[in-house]
Design an enzyme around this catalytic site. Structure first.
Site, PDB file in Angstrom:
ATOM      1  N   ARG A 154      -3.202   3.463   7.061  1.00 54.01           N
ATOM      2  CA  ARG A 154      -2.423   2.832   5.780  1.00 54.01           C
ATOM      3  C   ARG A 154      -2.475   1.409   5.946  1.00 54.01           C
ATOM      4  O   ARG A 154      -2.783   0.679   4.697  1.00 54.01           O
ATOM      5  CB  ARG A 154      -0.866   3.138   5.939  1.00 54.01           C
ATOM      6  CG  ARG A 154       0.121   2.234   5.349  1.00 54.01           C
ATOM      7  CD  ARG A 154       1.399   2.485   5.810  1.00 54.01           C
ATOM      8  NE  ARG A 154       2.544   1.284   5.083  1.00 54.01           N
ATOM      9  CZ  ARG A 154       3.389   1.890   4.167  1.00 54.01           C
ATOM     10  NH1 ARG A 154       3.331   3.031   3.695  1.00 54.01           N
ATOM     11  NH2 ARG A 154       4.243   0.922   3.973  1.00 54.01           N
TER      12      ARG A 154
ATOM     13  N   GLU B 124      -3.834   6.089   0.389  1.00 56.07           N
ATOM     14  CA  GLU B 124      -3.519   6.453  -0.951  1.00 56.07           C
ATOM     15  C   GLU B 124      -4.456   6.409  -1.961  1.00 56.07           C
ATOM     16  O   GLU B 124      -4.557   5.749  -3.072  1.00 56.07           O
ATOM     17  CB  GLU B 124      -2.365   5.636  -1.504  1.00 56.07           C
ATOM     18  CG  GLU B 124      -1.058   5.672  -0.600  1.00 56.07           C
ATOM     19  CD  GLU B 124      -0.041   4.562  -0.623  1.00 56.07           C
ATOM     20  OE1 GLU B 124      -0.080   3.840  -1.737  1.00 56.07           O
ATOM     21  OE2 GLU B 124       0.823   4.368   0.287  1.00 56.07           O
TER      22      GLU B 124
ATOM     23  N   HIS C 164       0.191   2.373  -6.201  1.00 58.54           N
ATOM     24  CA  HIS C 164       0.422   3.198  -4.986  1.00 58.54           C
ATOM     25  C   HIS C 164       0.564   4.528  -5.187  1.00 58.54           C
ATOM     26  O   HIS C 164       0.325   5.062  -6.419  1.00 58.54           O
ATOM     27  CB  HIS C 164       1.818   2.954  -4.138  1.00 58.54           C
ATOM     28  CG  HIS C 164       1.562   1.250  -3.534  1.00 58.54           C
ATOM     29  ND1 HIS C 164       1.851   1.140  -2.330  1.00 58.54           N
ATOM     30  CD2 HIS C 164       1.620   0.229  -4.371  1.00 58.54           C
ATOM     31  CE1 HIS C 164       1.725  -0.100  -2.094  1.00 58.54           C
ATOM     32  NE2 HIS C 164       1.803  -0.708  -3.354  1.00 58.54           N
TER      33      HIS C 164
ATOM     34  N   GLU D 253       4.240   4.561  -8.248  1.00 56.62           N
ATOM     35  CA  GLU D 253       3.888   5.345  -7.160  1.00 56.62           C
ATOM     36  C   GLU D 253       3.307   6.545  -7.733  1.00 56.62           C
ATOM     37  O   GLU D 253       4.243   7.325  -8.714  1.00 56.62           O
ATOM     38  CB  GLU D 253       5.081   5.729  -6.506  1.00 56.62           C
ATOM     39  CG  GLU D 253       5.786   4.618  -5.548  1.00 56.62           C
ATOM     40  CD  GLU D 253       5.008   4.375  -4.115  1.00 56.62           C
ATOM     41  OE1 GLU D 253       4.097   5.217  -4.080  1.00 56.62           O
ATOM     42  OE2 GLU D 253       5.341   3.471  -3.544  1.00 56.62           O
TER      43      GLU D 253
ATOM     44  N   HIS E  19      -2.559   0.183   0.053  1.00 60.08           N
ATOM     45  CA  HIS E  19      -2.235   1.209   1.300  1.00 60.08           C
ATOM     46  C   HIS E  19      -3.367   2.149   1.336  1.00 60.08           C
ATOM     47  O   HIS E  19      -3.867   3.072   0.470  1.00 60.08           O
ATOM     48  CB  HIS E  19      -1.033   2.065   1.137  1.00 60.08           C
ATOM     49  CG  HIS E  19       0.203   1.039   1.577  1.00 60.08           C
ATOM     50  ND1 HIS E  19       1.320   1.111   0.752  1.00 60.08           N
ATOM     51  CD2 HIS E  19       0.380   0.052   2.437  1.00 60.08           C
ATOM     52  CE1 HIS E  19       2.247   0.151   1.521  1.00 60.08           C
ATOM     53  NE2 HIS E  19       1.957  -0.470   2.262  1.00 60.08           N
TER      54      HIS E  19
END
Lengths: 97, 307
Positions: B125, B70, B194, B268, B67
Site C-alpha cells: 500500500r 488499489e 481510492h 472509494e 495506495h
C-alpha cells in the site's frame, strides 16, 4: 514474491464502543501482523481485516472469546491472486493477438 | 484507434506509454508533464488537458493510485484520460468545463509502490522509501500531507500500514504534488481516487469538526453519488472522512482544503470486499464509467462556482 497462502479476510461486525476498543487493540497489536482494510470506526460499519494464516487460530479465539460476530469474506487470498495473475496473462496474450 | 485494453490491468510502463500515446494523438488538448521522480527515481507524469487561454487557468487535480494496491483506481484514471479526449467537443458538459478550466490527471501517484505490487507483494500500500533504524519500508502517502500531520488515525511505527513518515511531505511523491500545486496557484478542485467500499468523502479526516463549506460539499457529493448510481445502481455512502470511514490525519484532501482548494473529495471506488483489492478485470470499465459520471458532476459544479 510474497505468498498469501491460506490468508483470509474477516468481516467483523461492531455493535458498540466497547467492541470498537477491543478490535482496535487487536488490529494494533504487532503480534498478529494484521492488515486492516477497513478500520473500526462507527457502529454498523463492518471491519475488514486480512489475517495471515499463522494468526488465524489466535484471532479466531480472540473474536470468539469476546463474542464478536464475524464472517470470512475471502477464504484464500492466494487463490484470488492466482486468478488475477491468470487474468492478466490472458489479457496480455489478447493484446499481442 | 488505440490498441490499449482499458478492461485490463497494466504495468507502469504500459500506463506511461499509453499516456504518451494520448498526448501524441491529441496534441492540441493534452500534454504529458513530469512533476517529479519517485523515491526509486521513477518519473511521475501527469496529463494536462487544456484548451489554451491564459497561463494559469483555474484547474482541477485528479489523483489516483496513491495506495498502490488499489489497482482499479489507476485503471479508472487511465480510462478517464481516454474518456476526456474522446468526449471533448461531443459532451457539452465536459466541453464547457474544458473551455474554462484545465484538468490535471495523475494516474499513478505512487509509482514505486505500484511496481512493487507487480513484482513482490500484490497487497503493498505504501511508498518504498527506506526508514533509517527500521527494517520496515515505506510510508503511507495518504498520511504524509501537512494537515494535522501525525494526528489521529496514523501511526509512528514504520511497520504500520498507516505510518505517517518522519515529517510532513517526507515522501517525494507527496512533495512533488504539493510543490506543483503550490507553484501553479490556481487549483479549485482536488479529487483523490481510492478503492474499497464505495464512499464519497470530503474534509475533514483529522477532526470531527465540520468543515466551513461542509453543507455545500455534502450537497455536491450527494449529487455526484446520484449521478454515479444512475448507471448501474452502485450505492455510495457520502459524508466527511472522519465520521464516514475513520479518523485519518495528514490526508491529501484535508491538505488541499486547508490550502484553499475548496472542492476536495475522495472517492472509494466500487468493491464489495469479496475480492479485496483484486477487483476483477471485468469490473474495470463499469467502475470507470460510473465514476466518470460522479467526477463530471463535481467538475461541472466547480466550473459553475469558481471563487
Amino acid at each position: 514474491r510474497e505468498k498469501f497462502l491460506g490468508d483470509q479476510v474477516f468481516r467483523i461486525n461492531v455493535r458498540n464502543g466497547d467492541e470498537i476498543s477491543k478490535l482496535s487493540w487487536l488490529v494494533n497489536s504487532d503480534n498478529f501482523k494484521l492488515d486492516v482494510w477497513r478500520s473500526p470506526s462507527t457502529f454498523g460499519r463492518p471491519v475488514d481485516v486480512l489475517v495471515p494464516s499463522v494468526s488465524l487460530q489466535p484471532v479466531r479465539s480472540f473474536l470468539a472469546s469476546q463474542g464478536f460476530e464475524y464472517s470470512v469474506t475471502i477464504e484464500d487470498l492466494q487463490a484470488l491472486l492466482d486468478d488475477e495473475d491468470e487474468e492478466m496473462q490472458h489479457n496480455e496474450g489478447q493484446e499481442r493477438n | 484507434g488505440s490498441h490499449f485494453n482499458y478492461g485490463a490491468y497494466h504495468s507502469l510502463e504500459a500506463i506511461y506509454h499509453e499516456m504518451d500515446s494520448i498526448a501524441s494523438d491529441f496534441p492540441d488538448l493534452v500534454s504529458r508533464v513530469q512533476i517529479g521522480c519517485s523515491f526509486e527515481h521513477r518519473p511521475m507524469y501527469v496529463l494536462k488537458f487544456s484548451t489554451g487561454g491564459e497561463q494559469q487557468r483555474p484547474a482541477i487535480w485528479l489523483n489516483a493510485g496513491i495506495h498502490s494496491r488499489e489497482w482499479v483506481s489507476q485503471a479508472t484514471a487511465i480510462w478517464t484520460a481516454r474518456k476526456i479526449v474522446s468526449d471533448y467537443q461531443k459532451d457539452p458538459a465536459l466541453s464547457a468545463i474544458l473551455e474554462k478550466m484545465d484538468i490535471f490527471l495523475l494516474p499513478v501517484a505512487n509509482p514505486d509502490g505500484y511496481v512493487y505490487t507487480q513484482t513482490h507483494n500484490r497487497m503493498w500500500r505504501k511508498t518504498r522509501s527506506l526508514n533509517p533504524g527500521s527494517l520496515c519500508v515505506g510510508t503511507d502517502p495518504n498520511r504524509n500531507w501537512n494537515a494535522s500531520f501525525a494526528g489521529q488515525g496514523t501511526s509512528a511505527n514504520p511497520c504500520s500500514e498507516v505510518y505517517h513518515g518522519p515529517h510532513a511531505n517526507s515522501e517525494v511523491e507527496v512533495k512533488s504534488v504539493v510543490e506543483f500545486i503550490q507553484n501553479h496557484g490556481n487549483f479549485k478542485c482536488f479529487v483523490d481516487l481510492h478503492s474499497y467500499s464505495q464512499l464519497l468523502m470530503y474534509p475533514y479526516g483529522y477532526t470531527v469538526k465540520k468543515a466551513p463549506d461542509a453543507e455545500e460539499l455534502d450537497e455536491v457529493a450527494r449529487r455526484a453519488a446520484k449521478a454515479l448510481a444512475s448507471l448501474s445502481g452502485t450505492e455510495y455512502q457520502v459524508g466527511p472522512t472522519c465520521t464516514t470511514v475513520y479518523p485519518a490525519s495528514g490526508s491529501s484532501i484535508d491538505w488541499a482544503y486547508d490550502n484553499g482548494i475548496k472542492y476536495a473529495f475522495t472517492f472509494e471506488l466500487r468493491d464489495t470486499g469479496h475480492y479485496g483489492f483484486l477487483l476483477p478485470a471485468s469490473q474495470i470499465v463499469p467502475t470507470a464509467e460510473e465514476t466518470w459520471l460522479g467526477l463530471r458532476s463535481i467538475m461541472a459544479h466547480v466550473r459553475d462556482h469558481l471563487y
